[in-house]
Design a protein around this motif. Sequence first.
Motif: not given
Length: 140
Positions: A95-107
């Motif tokens: 039941g947890l929220k997740t924030i995703l981080i990415s250095g590949f915006p076009h992936h």
Amino acid sequence: MALSRIFKKLAGPDKVPEPGRPITVLLVDDQPDVAQVTKELLREKGYTVVAKSHAAGALDALATNPDIDIVVSDVVMPGELGGADIAEFAKEMAGLKTILISGFPHHRITIESLGKYDVVLKPFLIDELDERIRAALDCD
């Protein structure tokens, strides 16, 4: 499954940290330098941070650490599982929220995650991540 995890799942997806207890962030990033800096900056903001460098370690932490309040995970990681998989597990099993981080915006995986998850692009300011964490948990 540990009894505390069962109760957490039964509590539903709106898990809110107990008042007075620091928010615990599960940080998952396979880049050691990025993970270390992010971990230190989150700690400076007052968070407790559990850091893992791969999806398997993150899933183990989710299964065994009932104090985790939110997951911050890199999207693209080596191996079969990535950030979106961790996010699904966190949501469905704890039941947890997740924030995703990415250095590949076009992936492809990053693009597929947009709209489904909160995605922060690297490089980011720690204040932006802090705001996203607090908004996800509805903290003031």
